[in-house]
Design a protein around this motif. Sequence first.
Motif, PDB file in Angstrom:
ATOM      1  N   ILE A 116      26.563  32.995  56.643  1.00 19.74           N
ATOM      2  CA  ILE A 116      27.430  31.847  56.375  1.00 19.74           C
ATOM      3  C   ILE A 116      27.103  30.668  57.297  1.00 19.74           C
ATOM      4  O   ILE A 116      27.321  29.518  56.934  1.00 19.74           O
ATOM      5  CB  ILE A 116      28.927  32.253  56.493  1.00 19.74           C
ATOM      6  CG1 ILE A 116      29.848  31.180  55.927  1.00 19.74           C
ATOM      7  CG2 ILE A 116      29.312  32.562  57.918  1.00 19.74           C
ATOM      8  CD1 ILE A 116      29.920  31.138  54.442  1.00 19.74           C
ATOM      9  N   TYR A 205      25.479  38.648  47.249  1.00 18.72           N
ATOM     10  CA  TYR A 205      26.470  37.842  46.537  1.00 18.72           C
ATOM     11  C   TYR A 205      26.583  36.409  47.056  1.00 18.72           C
ATOM     12  O   TYR A 205      26.410  35.461  46.294  1.00 18.72           O
ATOM     13  CB  TYR A 205      27.829  38.541  46.620  1.00 18.72           C
ATOM     14  CG  TYR A 205      28.952  37.731  46.032  1.00 18.72           C
ATOM     15  CD1 TYR A 205      28.940  37.378  44.690  1.00 18.72           C
ATOM     16  CD2 TYR A 205      30.006  37.302  46.816  1.00 18.72           C
ATOM     17  CE1 TYR A 205      29.961  36.624  44.153  1.00 18.72           C
ATOM     18  CE2 TYR A 205      31.036  36.553  46.280  1.00 18.72           C
ATOM     19  CZ  TYR A 205      31.010  36.213  44.949  1.00 18.72           C
ATOM     20  OH  TYR A 205      32.012  35.470  44.416  1.00 18.72           O
ATOM     21  N   LEU A 206      26.855  36.247  48.340  1.00 16.37           N
ATOM     22  CA  LEU A 206      27.156  34.918  48.878  1.00 16.37           C
ATOM     23  C   LEU A 206      26.081  33.889  48.551  1.00 16.37           C
ATOM     24  O   LEU A 206      26.355  32.844  47.963  1.00 16.37           O
ATOM     25  CB  LEU A 206      27.373  35.019  50.401  1.00 16.37           C
ATOM     26  CG  LEU A 206      27.589  33.717  51.164  1.00 16.37           C
ATOM     27  CD1 LEU A 206      28.763  32.940  50.619  1.00 16.37           C
ATOM     28  CD2 LEU A 206      27.796  33.994  52.643  1.00 16.37           C
ATOM     29  N   MET A 209      25.450  33.282  44.778  1.00 17.07           N
ATOM     30  CA  MET A 209      26.566  32.555  44.181  1.00 17.07           C
ATOM     31  C   MET A 209      26.447  31.052  44.449  1.00 17.07           C
ATOM     32  O   MET A 209      26.756  30.228  43.597  1.00 17.07           O
ATOM     33  CB  MET A 209      27.885  33.076  44.741  1.00 17.07           C
ATOM     34  CG  MET A 209      29.080  32.268  44.278  1.00 17.07           C
ATOM     35  SD  MET A 209      30.566  32.692  45.154  1.00 17.07           S
ATOM     36  CE  MET A 209      30.218  32.137  46.796  1.00 17.07           C
ATOM     37  N   ILE A 210      25.983  30.711  45.667  1.00 16.09           N
ATOM     38  CA  ILE A 210      25.887  29.301  46.026  1.00 16.09           C
ATOM     39  C   ILE A 210      24.719  28.637  45.306  1.00 16.09           C
ATOM     40  O   ILE A 210      24.802  27.495  44.862  1.00 16.09           O
ATOM     41  CB  ILE A 210      25.739  29.165  47.558  1.00 16.09           C
ATOM     42  CG1 ILE A 210      27.064  29.530  48.229  1.00 16.09           C
ATOM     43  CG2 ILE A 210      25.291  27.769  47.957  1.00 16.09           C
ATOM     44  CD1 ILE A 210      26.993  29.628  49.716  1.00 16.09           C
TER      45      ILE A 210
ATOM     46  N   VAL B 125      31.081  43.153  45.873  1.00 16.41           N
ATOM     47  CA  VAL B 125      31.890  42.535  44.832  1.00 16.41           C
ATOM     48  C   VAL B 125      32.469  43.616  43.911  1.00 16.41           C
ATOM     49  O   VAL B 125      33.649  43.598  43.564  1.00 16.41           O
ATOM     50  CB  VAL B 125      31.047  41.545  44.000  1.00 16.41           C
ATOM     51  CG1 VAL B 125      31.892  40.913  42.920  1.00 16.41           C
ATOM     52  CG2 VAL B 125      30.444  40.475  44.901  1.00 16.41           C
ATOM     53  N   PHE B 237      33.195  38.401  53.809  1.00 20.52           N
ATOM     54  CA  PHE B 237      33.287  37.348  52.809  1.00 20.52           C
ATOM     55  C   PHE B 237      33.540  37.896  51.405  1.00 20.52           C
ATOM     56  O   PHE B 237      34.565  37.621  50.791  1.00 20.52           O
ATOM     57  CB  PHE B 237      32.020  36.489  52.808  1.00 20.52           C
ATOM     58  CG  PHE B 237      32.043  35.412  51.769  1.00 20.52           C
ATOM     59  CD1 PHE B 237      32.663  34.201  52.016  1.00 20.52           C
ATOM     60  CD2 PHE B 237      31.467  35.622  50.517  1.00 20.52           C
ATOM     61  CE1 PHE B 237      32.702  33.218  51.049  1.00 20.52           C
ATOM     62  CE2 PHE B 237      31.514  34.634  49.541  1.00 20.52           C
ATOM     63  CZ  PHE B 237      32.132  33.437  49.812  1.00 20.52           C
ATOM     64  N   ASP B 238      32.596  38.690  50.899  1.00 19.80           N
ATOM     65  CA  ASP B 238      32.650  39.161  49.511  1.00 19.80           C
ATOM     66  C   ASP B 238      33.991  39.803  49.177  1.00 19.80           C
ATOM     67  O   ASP B 238      34.535  39.590  48.095  1.00 19.80           O
ATOM     68  CB  ASP B 238      31.540  40.188  49.245  1.00 19.80           C
ATOM     69  CG  ASP B 238      30.163  39.623  49.508  1.00 19.80           C
ATOM     70  OD1 ASP B 238      30.074  38.575  50.172  1.00 19.80           O
ATOM     71  OD2 ASP B 238      29.182  40.234  49.063  1.00 19.80           O
ATOM     72  N   SER B 256      34.538  33.559  57.309  1.00 23.93           N
ATOM     73  CA  SER B 256      33.426  33.156  56.446  1.00 23.93           C
ATOM     74  C   SER B 256      33.923  32.489  55.168  1.00 23.93           C
ATOM     75  O   SER B 256      33.339  31.526  54.676  1.00 23.93           O
ATOM     76  CB  SER B 256      32.578  34.365  56.071  1.00 23.93           C
ATOM     77  OG  SER B 256      31.838  34.795  57.172  1.00 23.93           O
ATOM     78  N   ILE B 259      34.928  28.972  55.952  1.00 23.36           N
ATOM     79  CA  ILE B 259      33.744  28.120  56.105  1.00 23.36           C
ATOM     80  C   ILE B 259      33.206  27.734  54.725  1.00 23.36           C
ATOM     81  O   ILE B 259      32.871  26.579  54.470  1.00 23.36           O
ATOM     82  CB  ILE B 259      32.644  28.854  56.917  1.00 23.36           C
ATOM     83  CG1 ILE B 259      33.124  29.111  58.336  1.00 23.36           C
ATOM     84  CG2 ILE B 259      31.350  28.044  56.929  1.00 23.36           C
ATOM     85  CD1 ILE B 259      32.176  29.947  59.162  1.00 23.36           C
ATOM     86  N   TYR B 260      33.167  28.715  53.831  1.00 21.52           N
ATOM     87  CA  TYR B 260      32.689  28.463  52.475  1.00 21.52           C
ATOM     88  C   TYR B 260      33.574  27.435  51.767  1.00 21.52           C
ATOM     89  O   TYR B 260      33.085  26.506  51.128  1.00 21.52           O
ATOM     90  CB  TYR B 260      32.650  29.778  51.694  1.00 21.52           C
ATOM     91  CG  TYR B 260      32.369  29.582  50.223  1.00 21.52           C
ATOM     92  CD1 TYR B 260      31.072  29.445  49.760  1.00 21.52           C
ATOM     93  CD2 TYR B 260      33.408  29.520  49.302  1.00 21.52           C
ATOM     94  CE1 TYR B 260      30.818  29.257  48.411  1.00 21.52           C
ATOM     95  CE2 TYR B 260      33.164  29.326  47.954  1.00 21.52           C
ATOM     96  CZ  TYR B 260      31.868  29.190  47.517  1.00 21.52           C
ATOM     97  OH  TYR B 260      31.618  28.998  46.189  1.00 21.52           O
TER      98      TYR B 260
END
Lengths: 270, 299
Positions: A116, A205-206, A209-210, B125, B237-238, B256, B259-260
Motif C-alpha cells: 500500500i 487483489y490490491l 484492482m487498482i 477476497v 486490506f483485502d 491500508s 490509505i486506499y
Amino acid sequence: MIKKMQTFLTYTLLVILSFISVFPILWMLVSATNTSADILAGRLLPGTAILDNLQKILKMYNLGGAIFNSFRNAAGLTILALIICSMAGYGFEIYRDRAKDTIMRFVLLGMMVPTISIVIPLYKMFASAEMLNTMWACILPTISTPFLIFLFRQNTRAMPREIIQAARIDGLNEIQIYLKMYMPIMRPTYATAMTITFMNAWNAYLWPMIVLLDDDKMTMPVLLSYLMTGYKMDYGAILLCVSYCTLPTIIIFLSLQKFFVNGIAGSVKG
Amino acid sequence: MNLPKKRKRLLLSQKQNLIGWMFLMPAVVLIIVFMFYPIVQALITSIQSGSGVKIKWVGMKNYQRMFEDKKLWTAVKNTLIYAVWQVPIMLGLALVLAAILNNKKIKFKAVFRTLLFLPCTMSLVAYAIIFKLMFATNGIVNDLLIKSGILGKGFNFLGDAWGAKFVLILSLIWRWTGYNMIFYVTGLTNIDYALFEAAQIDGASSGQCFRHITIPMLKPVILLTVIMATNGNLQLFDETFNLTAGGPGNATISISQYIYEVAFKSVPNFGYSCAIGFSLMIVIAMLVLVQMKAGDTSD
C-alpha cells in the motif's frame, strides 16, 4: 486411564479444529449447487441449482474472461519470476563477494515494504507510461521479489561447488552451467517457487484492482469483489464464483503439497 | 614464466565476476524500478499537495495533518485491536497443533495437517466473502445458532461494531493458523525427538514438555511468526475491504484501507495518502527491528 483420556481429548481437539478449518470451504462448494433460498434456509446438502447459478453469473459478468485473465497473468508472472529470481539467487550465491552481499541486504530490506505504501507511485508510473489496464502493469511489479530471490539463494547454498568446478574444467561456460547443471539440480526449489508464486499471483487483489479498470481485463479476485457490490446478492451464484476462484489453488495445493510446505519451511531452515 | 598465467587467471575471475553481475542484474533492476524508486517517489509525493499542473510543495503539512485525523486514529486503533487478539490466539493455537502433530503416537497426521492447512490456499477476497455470507443476519451461522437454541433470532454480526470486529478476527485466525502451524511443525522436526522421549521417561507430562521443550526450542521461529503476523495485521486490506467494507461506520476500517480510500475514493489526495503510507512503512520497519533486537538480547 489418564493417558487414554488424554489421547481421546487430543483427537477430539484435532477433529473439531479440522472440521472448523474445512467447514467454510465445504459450505462454499455445497452452496454453489443450491439456490439462494435453500442456502438461506440452512441447507447443507448438495443441490441441483448449479447450472442456474452459472447462467445467472454468465448473464451479468464475464466469468470466462476473468478466469482466463487470472490464468494468463499468474502463469506469465510465474514463468518470468522463476527465471529472473533463480538467476539472481544463482548470481548472488555462486559469484558471492562483498559488493553482492551488500546489495542482497538491501534487497532483503524490501521484504518490509508494504504494498500500500508504493501503490500510488506505481500507479502514476504505469499511468504515465499509458500501460494501465494491461497484463504488464498487473505483473511487472511482482516479478522480482525479495522472498523468491532469498529462497533461491538459500537453496543454492546447499548445491555442492565441486559440481560447478568440474563443469568449468569440462569446458562449460557460466551460462551453460546455469542451464545444464543448476536448473536440473534445483528442480525441487523451482517447484516450490512455482507453487508459491502462482498462488500468490492468482490470489493477488490490491494491485490488480487498482490497475485493471476494464471489465474485460479483470482477474478473479477483482471480479469477486465486484459481485458483492451488486445490490441484489444471489448467494448461490456468488458462491459458485468463489468456488471457481478457490478450486484451482486447492487442486494445486493438494497435488503439490510437499513443495508448498517446503517453501514456507524454507525460511525457517535457512 | 608465472606472470602471464597469473594475469590470465585474474582475467578469468574478473570475467566470472562480471557474469555474476549479469545474472543478478535483471532482478535487481526490477526491484529498484518497482520498489525502491516508488519509495523515493512516495516520499516526494508526501510533501506535495494537489495534482497535475497545480502541484504545490507543502513540506510537513501532510504529516502534521495525520495527528488531527480522527478517522486515521480509528484505523490505527482497529488495527491494534486486531493484532492484540488475533496474533496471540492464532499463534497459541498453531503452537499447540504443531506440538500435537509432532507427537509420534498420533495417527493420520498428514490428513490433519492437510485439512488444517487448507484455508491458506484461499484467496483473501474469497474467504472474506464466504465469512461475510456465513455471518449475515440470515446466514448459516445465525441459522445454526437459532436451531441449537443459543439465539432467539438472528444477530446482525456485521452491523455491530464489536460483532464485525469479532468476525474479522475470527476469519483471520481461520485463514492463518495452519500457515503458522507449518512453520512450527518444520521448526519441531529440527529438534531431536529423543529430547521429548527422554522427558517423558523422566515423567514429564505433555503440558510440561510443551512449556519446557517446545516453546524454548522454537523461540526463533516464534519470533519470526510474531513479526510476520504483526506485519500482516498492519497491512490488512483485502479482508476489511470485502468482509465489512470498514463498517459499520468506521468500526473495522484498517490502515491500508484508509490509505486506499484517501488515494482513490471521492476526492483523490495522493500527497496525504503517501504521507500515511510512508509513515506506515517506517512503523513496520521499526517494529521489525525492535522485535529482532528483543529476540537477540533475550537469548
